[in-house]
Design a protein around this motif. Sequence first.
Motif, PDB file in Angstrom:
ATOM      1  N   ASP A  53     -13.329  12.357  -5.118  1.00  0.00           N
ATOM      2  CA  ASP A  53     -12.706  12.067  -6.413  1.00  0.00           C
ATOM      3  C   ASP A  53     -12.044  10.694  -6.413  1.00  0.00           C
ATOM      4  OD1 ASP A  53     -13.507  14.552  -7.201  1.00  0.00           O
ATOM      5  OD2 ASP A  53     -11.553  15.511  -6.929  1.00  0.00           O
ATOM      6  N   GLN A  54     -11.432  10.326  -5.283  1.00  0.00           N
ATOM      7  CA  GLN A  54     -10.744   9.043  -5.226  1.00  0.00           C
ATOM      8  C   GLN A  54     -11.720   7.884  -5.378  1.00  0.00           C
ATOM      9  OE1 GLN A  54      -9.415   7.479  -1.533  1.00  0.00           O
ATOM     10  NE2 GLN A  54      -7.528   6.665  -2.372  1.00  0.00           N
ATOM     11  N   THR A  55     -12.857   7.945  -4.679  1.00  0.00           N
ATOM     12  CA  THR A  55     -13.848   6.874  -4.786  1.00  0.00           C
ATOM     13  C   THR A  55     -14.370   6.758  -6.210  1.00  0.00           C
ATOM     14  OG1 THR A  55     -14.524   7.082  -2.468  1.00  0.00           O
ATOM     15  CG2 THR A  55     -16.109   6.103  -3.983  1.00  0.00           C
ATOM     16  N   ILE A  56     -14.619   7.901  -6.852  1.00  0.00           N
ATOM     17  CA  ILE A  56     -15.120   7.875  -8.230  1.00  0.00           C
ATOM     18  C   ILE A  56     -14.095   7.234  -9.161  1.00  0.00           C
ATOM     19  CG2 ILE A  56     -15.804   9.336 -10.177  1.00  0.00           C
ATOM     20  CD1 ILE A  56     -16.968  11.295  -8.109  1.00  0.00           C
ATOM     21  N   LYS A  57     -12.803   7.540  -8.960  1.00  0.00           N
ATOM     22  CA  LYS A  57     -11.762   6.921  -9.783  1.00  0.00           C
ATOM     23  C   LYS A  57     -11.718   5.416  -9.573  1.00  0.00           C
ATOM     24  CE  LYS A  57      -8.435  10.643 -10.562  1.00  0.00           C
ATOM     25  NZ  LYS A  57      -7.029  11.068 -10.428  1.00  0.00           N
ATOM     26  N   ILE A  58     -11.850   4.994  -8.330  1.00  0.00           N
ATOM     27  CA  ILE A  58     -11.822   3.562  -8.031  1.00  0.00           C
ATOM     28  C   ILE A  58     -13.001   2.859  -8.690  1.00  0.00           C
ATOM     29  CG2 ILE A  58     -12.070   1.873  -6.165  1.00  0.00           C
ATOM     30  CD1 ILE A  58     -10.527   3.905  -4.396  1.00  0.00           C
ATOM     31  N   LEU A  59     -14.179   3.470  -8.614  1.00  0.00           N
ATOM     32  CA  LEU A  59     -15.369   2.861  -9.211  1.00  0.00           C
ATOM     33  C   LEU A  59     -15.249   2.798 -10.732  1.00  0.00           C
ATOM     34  CD1 LEU A  59     -18.180   4.531  -7.056  1.00  0.00           C
ATOM     35  CD2 LEU A  59     -17.309   2.197  -6.880  1.00  0.00           C
ATOM     36  N   SER A  60     -14.719   3.851 -11.336  1.00  0.00           N
ATOM     37  CA  SER A  60     -14.589   3.854 -12.799  1.00  0.00           C
ATOM     38  C   SER A  60     -13.541   2.856 -13.276  1.00  0.00           C
ATOM     39  CB  SER A  60     -14.231   5.260 -13.292  1.00  0.00           C
ATOM     40  OG  SER A  60     -12.975   5.669 -12.774  1.00  0.00           O
ATOM     41  N   HIS A 286       2.514  17.176 -12.717  1.00  0.00           N
ATOM     42  CA  HIS A 286       2.900  15.937 -12.039  1.00  0.00           C
ATOM     43  C   HIS A 286       1.660  15.277 -11.443  1.00  0.00           C
ATOM     44  CE1 HIS A 286       5.019  13.097  -9.445  1.00  0.00           C
ATOM     45  NE2 HIS A 286       6.134  13.418 -10.071  1.00  0.00           N
ATOM     46  N   ALA A 287       1.629  13.945 -11.477  1.00  0.00           N
ATOM     47  CA  ALA A 287       0.460  13.215 -10.982  1.00  0.00           C
ATOM     48  C   ALA A 287       0.160  13.529  -9.522  1.00  0.00           C
ATOM     49  CB  ALA A 287       0.677  11.709 -11.153  1.00  0.00           C
ATOM     50  N   VAL A 288       1.187  13.786  -8.726  1.00  0.00           N
ATOM     51  CA  VAL A 288       0.989  14.026  -7.296  1.00  0.00           C
ATOM     52  C   VAL A 288       0.256  15.337  -7.041  1.00  0.00           C
ATOM     53  CG1 VAL A 288       2.176  14.463  -5.101  1.00  0.00           C
ATOM     54  CG2 VAL A 288       2.974  12.640  -6.614  1.00  0.00           C
ATOM     55  N   THR A 289       0.553  16.363  -7.824  1.00  0.00           N
ATOM     56  CA  THR A 289       0.081  17.719  -7.507  1.00  0.00           C
ATOM     57  C   THR A 289      -0.812  18.339  -8.579  1.00  0.00           C
ATOM     58  OG1 THR A 289       2.210  18.500  -8.388  1.00  0.00           O
ATOM     59  CG2 THR A 289       2.022  18.271  -6.004  1.00  0.00           C
ATOM     60  N   LYS A 290      -1.211  17.588  -9.583  1.00  0.00           N
ATOM     61  CA  LYS A 290      -1.975  18.187 -10.684  1.00  0.00           C
ATOM     62  C   LYS A 290      -3.352  18.689 -10.253  1.00  0.00           C
ATOM     63  CE  LYS A 290      -3.568  13.651 -12.333  1.00  0.00           C
ATOM     64  NZ  LYS A 290      -4.982  13.800 -11.929  1.00  0.00           N
ATOM     65  N   PHE A 397      -1.413  15.515   0.000  1.00  0.00           N
ATOM     66  CA  PHE A 397      -0.059  15.578  -0.557  1.00  0.00           C
ATOM     67  C   PHE A 397       0.721  14.318  -0.185  1.00  0.00           C
ATOM     68  CE2 PHE A 397       4.317  16.842  -1.049  1.00  0.00           C
ATOM     69  CZ  PHE A 397       4.298  17.702  -2.134  1.00  0.00           C
ATOM     70  N   PHE A 398       0.663  13.936   1.085  1.00  0.00           N
ATOM     71  CA  PHE A 398       1.394  12.751   1.543  1.00  0.00           C
ATOM     72  C   PHE A 398       0.881  11.495   0.850  1.00  0.00           C
ATOM     73  CE2 PHE A 398       2.289   9.129   4.184  1.00  0.00           C
ATOM     74  CZ  PHE A 398       3.533   9.374   4.746  1.00  0.00           C
ATOM     75  N   MET A 399      -0.441  11.303   0.839  1.00  0.00           N
ATOM     76  CA  MET A 399      -1.000  10.074   0.289  1.00  0.00           C
ATOM     77  C   MET A 399      -0.870  10.017  -1.232  1.00  0.00           C
ATOM     78  SD  MET A 399      -1.733   8.354   2.902  1.00  0.00           S
ATOM     79  CE  MET A 399      -2.446   6.988   1.985  1.00  0.00           C
ATOM     80  N   ASN A 400      -0.970  11.161  -1.913  1.00  0.00           N
ATOM     81  CA  ASN A 400      -0.742  11.174  -3.357  1.00  0.00           C
ATOM     82  C   ASN A 400       0.690  10.778  -3.685  1.00  0.00           C
ATOM     83  OD1 ASN A 400      -3.346  12.038  -3.651  1.00  0.00           O
ATOM     84  ND2 ASN A 400      -2.862  14.006  -4.568  1.00  0.00           N
ATOM     85  N   ALA A 401       1.639  11.292  -2.891  1.00  0.00           N
ATOM     86  CA  ALA A 401       3.047  10.931  -3.095  1.00  0.00           C
ATOM     87  C   ALA A 401       3.240   9.430  -2.911  1.00  0.00           C
ATOM     88  CB  ALA A 401       3.930  11.713  -2.122  1.00  0.00           C
ATOM     89  N   GLU A 409      -1.054   5.475  -9.827  1.00  0.00           N
ATOM     90  CA  GLU A 409      -1.446   6.836 -10.189  1.00  0.00           C
ATOM     91  C   GLU A 409      -2.954   6.989 -10.327  1.00  0.00           C
ATOM     92  OE1 GLU A 409       2.768   6.410 -11.848  1.00  0.00           O
ATOM     93  OE2 GLU A 409       1.010   5.153 -11.506  1.00  0.00           O
ATOM     94  N   ASP A 410      -3.642   5.908 -10.697  1.00  0.00           N
ATOM     95  CA  ASP A 410      -5.089   5.998 -10.885  1.00  0.00           C
ATOM     96  C   ASP A 410      -5.819   6.322  -9.588  1.00  0.00           C
ATOM     97  OD1 ASP A 410      -4.754   5.441 -13.520  1.00  0.00           O
ATOM     98  OD2 ASP A 410      -5.271   3.318 -13.367  1.00  0.00           O
ATOM     99  N   LEU A 411      -5.163   6.101  -8.450  1.00  0.00           N
ATOM    100  CA  LEU A 411      -5.809   6.357  -7.165  1.00  0.00           C
ATOM    101  C   LEU A 411      -5.477   7.742  -6.619  1.00  0.00           C
ATOM    102  CD1 LEU A 411      -5.300   2.925  -5.364  1.00  0.00           C
ATOM    103  CD2 LEU A 411      -7.143   3.671  -6.872  1.00  0.00           C
ATOM    104  N   ILE A 412      -4.654   8.502  -7.365  1.00  0.00           N
ATOM    105  CA  ILE A 412      -4.267   9.827  -6.886  1.00  0.00           C
ATOM    106  C   ILE A 412      -5.415  10.801  -7.098  1.00  0.00           C
ATOM    107  CG2 ILE A 412      -2.740  11.783  -7.311  1.00  0.00           C
ATOM    108  CD1 ILE A 412      -0.533   9.817  -7.943  1.00  0.00           C
TER     109      ILE A 412
END
Length: 458
Positions: A53-60, A286-290, A397-401, A409-412
Amino acid sequence: MNTTSKKRQWIYGSHAILFLLLSAVILAAVNYLANAHPKRWDLTEYKENSLSDQTIKILSGLEEPIKIFCFYKNDDSDARSLKSLLDIYQYHSDKVEVEFVDPDLSPALTEKYGVQTYQTIMVTQGGRRERAALPNESKITNAILRTAKEKDKHIYFLEGHGEHDLAGSDQNGYAEVKKAIETDAYQISLLSLATMEKMPDDCSVLVIAGPTKDFFGSEIQIIGDYLDQGGRVFLLIDPGPIDQNLSELIINWGVQIENDRIIDPLSVMRGADFFVPVVETYDPFHAVTKDFQNVYTVFPLARSLRVMTFADKGLMCRKLAQTGQGTWGETRSDSIFYDEESDRIGPLNIAMSVERQRNLPEQSESDTTLPNTRMIIIGDSDFANNVYFYQHGNSDFFMNALSWLAGEEDLISVRAKEPHERRLNLTILQAQLLFWLSVVLIPLMVSIAGFIVWWIKR
């Protein structure tokens, strides 16, 4: 009769031609739609042919085109698997361009990018370029992040108070944390405030990971000033004595750090012990845990947190993670039994976020959007050590925080996982049975069947 037969043949023939033409038109239309709107389905159990999911967010989120040069020999068999991976990158973003270059056939381009060895991957954007260390998703995405970022965020880890060793490879070390932070294209440094007058200007996030010794008053003052000016702090605090000045600073920001140890009887059923609470309740907004539906996190030797209300300061305190109903905060060091007079019954807060808009002087005429003060407090630091970091959802959890604190937030999201290794472990008896069945019995049966057929037909 002949006329009727010919007419019937003409009708059948014309129908066949029309059917063939219609089929060709349908196939052409389907082929056009498939090329215009391609779709992929990954049917593997662990989604090994999909990006995280993170890579897809970065690409988008790419605003400028990225070009990836792959310096591989034309006859290199490893290039095929790399091309398959990069095809998925291009599927998710039309801003990704890929070019395979044979260093022997293109020496000028090879020299331009300073390539010294075969199997080198270079990610470029404008005048910036970054080398991908390995041909896998994690390293390629990291190179894209570094190339696309105009300026890296700088994460400082406080030292001097018995915090976790950022380079430590032992059980209690934070080497895995360091590796994960660098993978997400952050700069990372150690910081001692004992001889400083203020926080470094390039500090994006200050991490205080498991302090066991007292702070100087000047250090608390620097951290407090940093928060007042819109700073970002990530505090991980274990059970046990806590510096009184640090505790009061956190209270001023709306959170009480309780003097207890969380007991979770259900942890025993999950293979842990009473002092390793397993968390599955999170703030879904919350963005961290959604994205933490059906995700466990484990916190060995944790303490609880409590919300303090300070409406006049405009603080927004959120309960990121809570323990279950059967847990409690044990306040006695020599007991694991609940005492309703001294212990707090669960659910208990084990992780909280605090946010406040930075206050501006009334005389300020600046139109600049200033950052909110942000802080995340977790009643445990061992959940991110080398043993627990990659257990369940701990690393996410750690890296999202950290990403939320850094304002990214876009990288969470859920990050790329290492490929699963599947092994078939056989006992000696099973191996012997497999040998006799596949090497002896089946070939013997085929030979006997062949002999019988030959005997019958001879």
